[in-house]
Scaffold this motif. Structure first.
Motif, PDB file in Angstrom:
ATOM      1  N   ARG A  62       0.817  -1.205   0.000  1.00 54.97           N
ATOM      2  CA  ARG A  62       0.000   0.000   0.000  1.00 54.97           C
ATOM      3  C   ARG A  62       0.856   1.262   0.000  1.00 54.97           C
ATOM      4  O   ARG A  62       0.404   2.322  -0.440  1.00 54.97           O
ATOM      5  CB  ARG A  62      -0.943  -0.004   1.204  1.00 54.97           C
ATOM      6  CG  ARG A  62      -1.933   1.141   1.168  1.00 54.97           C
ATOM      7  CD  ARG A  62      -3.134   0.910   2.016  1.00 54.97           C
ATOM      8  NE  ARG A  62      -4.092   1.991   1.820  1.00 54.97           N
ATOM      9  CZ  ARG A  62      -5.325   1.978   2.280  1.00 54.97           C
ATOM     10  NH1 ARG A  62      -5.769   0.944   2.939  1.00 54.97           N
ATOM     11  NH2 ARG A  62      -6.129   2.995   2.064  1.00 54.97           N
ATOM     12  N   ASP A  66      -1.748   3.581  -4.482  1.00 55.92           N
ATOM     13  CA  ASP A  66      -2.877   4.170  -3.771  1.00 55.92           C
ATOM     14  C   ASP A  66      -4.082   3.260  -3.959  1.00 55.92           C
ATOM     15  O   ASP A  66      -4.565   3.073  -5.075  1.00 55.92           O
ATOM     16  CB  ASP A  66      -3.166   5.565  -4.336  1.00 55.92           C
ATOM     17  CG  ASP A  66      -4.247   6.281  -3.555  1.00 55.92           C
ATOM     18  OD1 ASP A  66      -4.593   5.809  -2.453  1.00 55.92           O
ATOM     19  OD2 ASP A  66      -4.742   7.317  -4.038  1.00 55.92           O
ATOM     20  N   LEU A  68      -7.745   2.553  -3.990  1.00 57.37           N
ATOM     21  CA  LEU A  68      -8.971   3.338  -4.100  1.00 57.37           C
ATOM     22  C   LEU A  68     -10.117   2.729  -3.305  1.00 57.37           C
ATOM     23  O   LEU A  68     -10.972   3.445  -2.778  1.00 57.37           O
ATOM     24  CB  LEU A  68      -9.406   3.438  -5.565  1.00 57.37           C
ATOM     25  CG  LEU A  68      -8.466   4.172  -6.517  1.00 57.37           C
ATOM     26  CD1 LEU A  68      -9.009   4.089  -7.938  1.00 57.37           C
ATOM     27  CD2 LEU A  68      -8.302   5.631  -6.090  1.00 57.37           C
ATOM     28  N   LEU A  69     -10.129   1.396  -3.233  1.00 56.34           N
ATOM     29  CA  LEU A  69     -11.253   0.701  -2.617  1.00 56.34           C
ATOM     30  C   LEU A  69     -10.815  -0.698  -2.195  1.00 56.34           C
ATOM     31  O   LEU A  69     -10.085  -1.365  -2.922  1.00 56.34           O
ATOM     32  CB  LEU A  69     -12.410   0.603  -3.617  1.00 56.34           C
ATOM     33  CG  LEU A  69     -13.739   0.070  -3.091  1.00 56.34           C
ATOM     34  CD1 LEU A  69     -14.434   1.143  -2.236  1.00 56.34           C
ATOM     35  CD2 LEU A  69     -14.658  -0.326  -4.253  1.00 56.34           C
ATOM     36  N   ASN A  70     -11.263  -1.109  -1.016  1.00 53.94           N
ATOM     37  CA  ASN A  70     -11.004  -2.460  -0.523  1.00 53.94           C
ATOM     38  C   ASN A  70     -12.313  -3.243  -0.512  1.00 53.94           C
ATOM     39  O   ASN A  70     -13.263  -2.862   0.187  1.00 53.94           O
ATOM     40  CB  ASN A  70     -10.441  -2.416   0.901  1.00 53.94           C
ATOM     41  CG  ASN A  70      -9.121  -1.676   0.980  1.00 53.94           C
ATOM     42  OD1 ASN A  70      -8.078  -2.195   0.602  1.00 53.94           O
ATOM     43  ND2 ASN A  70      -9.152  -0.446   1.475  1.00 53.94           N
ATOM     44  N   HIS A  99      -3.120   3.676  -9.053  1.00 51.11           N
ATOM     45  CA  HIS A  99      -4.374   3.490  -8.323  1.00 51.11           C
ATOM     46  C   HIS A  99      -4.882   2.074  -8.553  1.00 51.11           C
ATOM     47  O   HIS A  99      -4.978   1.629  -9.697  1.00 51.11           O
ATOM     48  CB  HIS A  99      -5.426   4.504  -8.784  1.00 51.11           C
ATOM     49  CG  HIS A  99      -5.102   5.911  -8.436  1.00 51.11           C
ATOM     50  ND1 HIS A  99      -5.785   6.995  -8.939  1.00 51.11           N
ATOM     51  CD2 HIS A  99      -4.153   6.435  -7.614  1.00 51.11           C
ATOM     52  CE1 HIS A  99      -5.278   8.110  -8.449  1.00 51.11           C
ATOM     53  NE2 HIS A  99      -4.273   7.790  -7.649  1.00 51.11           N
ATOM     54  N   ASP A 133     -13.650  -1.592   2.836  1.00 45.91           N
ATOM     55  CA  ASP A 133     -14.657  -0.557   2.599  1.00 45.91           C
ATOM     56  C   ASP A 133     -16.006  -1.227   2.403  1.00 45.91           C
ATOM     57  O   ASP A 133     -17.014  -0.811   2.973  1.00 45.91           O
ATOM     58  CB  ASP A 133     -14.316   0.241   1.330  1.00 45.91           C
ATOM     59  CG  ASP A 133     -13.050   1.060   1.484  1.00 45.91           C
ATOM     60  OD1 ASP A 133     -13.064   2.000   2.291  1.00 45.91           O
ATOM     61  OD2 ASP A 133     -12.057   0.763   0.809  1.00 45.91           O
ATOM     62  N   PRO A 204     -12.174   2.921   5.009  1.00 43.37           N
ATOM     63  CA  PRO A 204     -11.069   3.863   4.796  1.00 43.37           C
ATOM     64  C   PRO A 204     -11.221   4.736   3.549  1.00 43.37           C
ATOM     65  O   PRO A 204     -10.560   5.759   3.433  1.00 43.37           O
ATOM     66  CB  PRO A 204      -9.843   2.952   4.679  1.00 43.37           C
ATOM     67  CG  PRO A 204     -10.370   1.619   4.309  1.00 43.37           C
ATOM     68  CD  PRO A 204     -11.736   1.518   4.899  1.00 43.37           C
ATOM     69  N   ASN A 205     -12.096   4.327   2.626  1.00 46.12           N
ATOM     70  CA  ASN A 205     -12.303   5.096   1.391  1.00 46.12           C
ATOM     71  C   ASN A 205     -13.794   5.346   1.159  1.00 46.12           C
ATOM     72  O   ASN A 205     -14.371   4.891   0.157  1.00 46.12           O
ATOM     73  CB  ASN A 205     -11.709   4.349   0.191  1.00 46.12           C
ATOM     74  CG  ASN A 205     -10.235   4.040   0.369  1.00 46.12           C
ATOM     75  OD1 ASN A 205      -9.399   4.932   0.322  1.00 46.12           O
ATOM     76  ND2 ASN A 205      -9.918   2.782   0.585  1.00 46.12           N
ATOM     77  N   ASP A 207     -15.512   7.766   0.131  1.00 48.02           N
ATOM     78  CA  ASP A 207     -15.908   8.513  -1.066  1.00 48.02           C
ATOM     79  C   ASP A 207     -16.090   7.610  -2.283  1.00 48.02           C
ATOM     80  O   ASP A 207     -16.706   8.016  -3.277  1.00 48.02           O
ATOM     81  CB  ASP A 207     -14.868   9.596  -1.378  1.00 48.02           C
ATOM     82  CG  ASP A 207     -13.464   9.034  -1.495  1.00 48.02           C
ATOM     83  OD1 ASP A 207     -13.123   8.125  -0.710  1.00 48.02           O
ATOM     84  OD2 ASP A 207     -12.695   9.504  -2.350  1.00 48.02           O
ATOM     85  N   GLN A 208     -15.559   6.379  -2.221  1.00 46.21           N
ATOM     86  CA  GLN A 208     -15.659   5.466  -3.365  1.00 46.21           C
ATOM     87  C   GLN A 208     -16.792   4.453  -3.226  1.00 46.21           C
ATOM     88  O   GLN A 208     -17.143   3.785  -4.200  1.00 46.21           O
ATOM     89  CB  GLN A 208     -14.339   4.699  -3.536  1.00 46.21           C
ATOM     90  CG  GLN A 208     -13.131   5.557  -3.812  1.00 46.21           C
ATOM     91  CD  GLN A 208     -13.188   6.256  -5.158  1.00 46.21           C
ATOM     92  OE1 GLN A 208     -13.978   5.901  -6.027  1.00 46.21           O
ATOM     93  NE2 GLN A 208     -12.347   7.267  -5.340  1.00 46.21           N
ATOM     94  N   THR A 209     -17.376   4.340  -2.032  1.00 47.22           N
ATOM     95  CA  THR A 209     -18.347   3.265  -1.814  1.00 47.22           C
ATOM     96  C   THR A 209     -19.634   3.479  -2.617  1.00 47.22           C
ATOM     97  O   THR A 209     -20.168   2.533  -3.204  1.00 47.22           O
ATOM     98  CB  THR A 209     -18.666   3.110  -0.320  1.00 47.22           C
ATOM     99  OG1 THR A 209     -19.118   4.362   0.202  1.00 47.22           O
ATOM    100  CG2 THR A 209     -17.434   2.660   0.458  1.00 47.22           C
TER     101      THR A 209
END
Length: 218
Positions: A62, A66, A68-70, A99, A133, A204-205, A207-209
């Motif tokens: 990591r 970067d 973006l989504l897990n 990314h 996420d 942790p992310n 904004d991407q969910t």
């Protein structure tokens, strides 16, 4: 007449020799049960060490890219992770090679005690370290998590208006029903019976969910 030695009176070397003679007479199943019973502490420690190694590799990785989504699947058949990643990045117009999407679909419980124990430790470690996420899981695991306080209310992920526009079916205020989702089936991520998508409260992310839900459901 020489009296037979009790095991507690034997020397360590004699105990090892006795155990080897017992072991040679066992079938494969009996050997596995014997190992699990007598070495469970050692096995448990080994599983913990393996989990620590995996997370060490993940965190080193990591630092180089970067994430973006897990996304973590529970009890899903092995799917095409690379296609899912590439198509989601295309969906959000991200063409950076630095990314990436982290997808783990290895947590599939099969009834094999040692393997399942390792996967339980791995899943618990993910959650304790606030890695996922999004989790996509079967009904059994969803029922275990839905009242745990670990899940984000779906209204905080996506507005009621957007949920209605997409025709989403959300249960218990936190579990998006994914049974028969065409995108997941297209990528080979099949879960037997009912399946649910949940967003973690400590994602942790975040904004991407919402984007990921739209990617799967639009």
């Amino acid at each position: 007449m020489e009296r037979k030695k009790h095991e507690s009176d034997m020397s360590p070397a004699e105990k090892r020799a006795l155990e080897k003679s017992y072991f040679r007479g066992m079938n494969l199943r009996e050997k596995a049960e014997h190992i699990a019973a007598y070495y469970k502490t050692h096995i448990f420690l080994l599983l913990l060490i393996l989990s620590a190694v995996i997370f060490g590799i993940y965190y080193v990785y990591r630092t180089q890219v970067d994430i973006l989504l897990n996304v973590v699947f529970v009890n899903a058949q092995d799917g095409d992770q690379k296609a899912l990643e590439n198509n989601f990045k295309e969906f959000i117009n991200d063409d950076s090679s630095m990314h990436e999407i982290f997808v783990d679909d290895t947590i599939l419980f099969t009834g094999a005690s040692l393997s399942d124990r390792y996967k339980e430790i791995k899943l618990s470690s993910y959650i304790q370290n606030k890695l996922p996420d999004v989790m996509i899981m079967d009904e059994e695991y969803y029922r275990q998590y839905k009242d745990s306080g670990l899940l984000q209310p779906f209204i905080k992920v996506m507005s009621a208006r957007e949920q209605e526009r997409l025709g989403l079916d959300v249960e218990d205020g936190c579990g998006l029903k994914m049974t028969g989702n065409e995108k997941l089936e297209e990528y080979g991520f099949r879960i037997e019976g009912e399946s649910y998508l949940v967003v973690m409260a400590d994602a942790p992310n975040p904004d991407q969910t919402e984007k990921f839900v739209k990617f799967l459901c639009e």
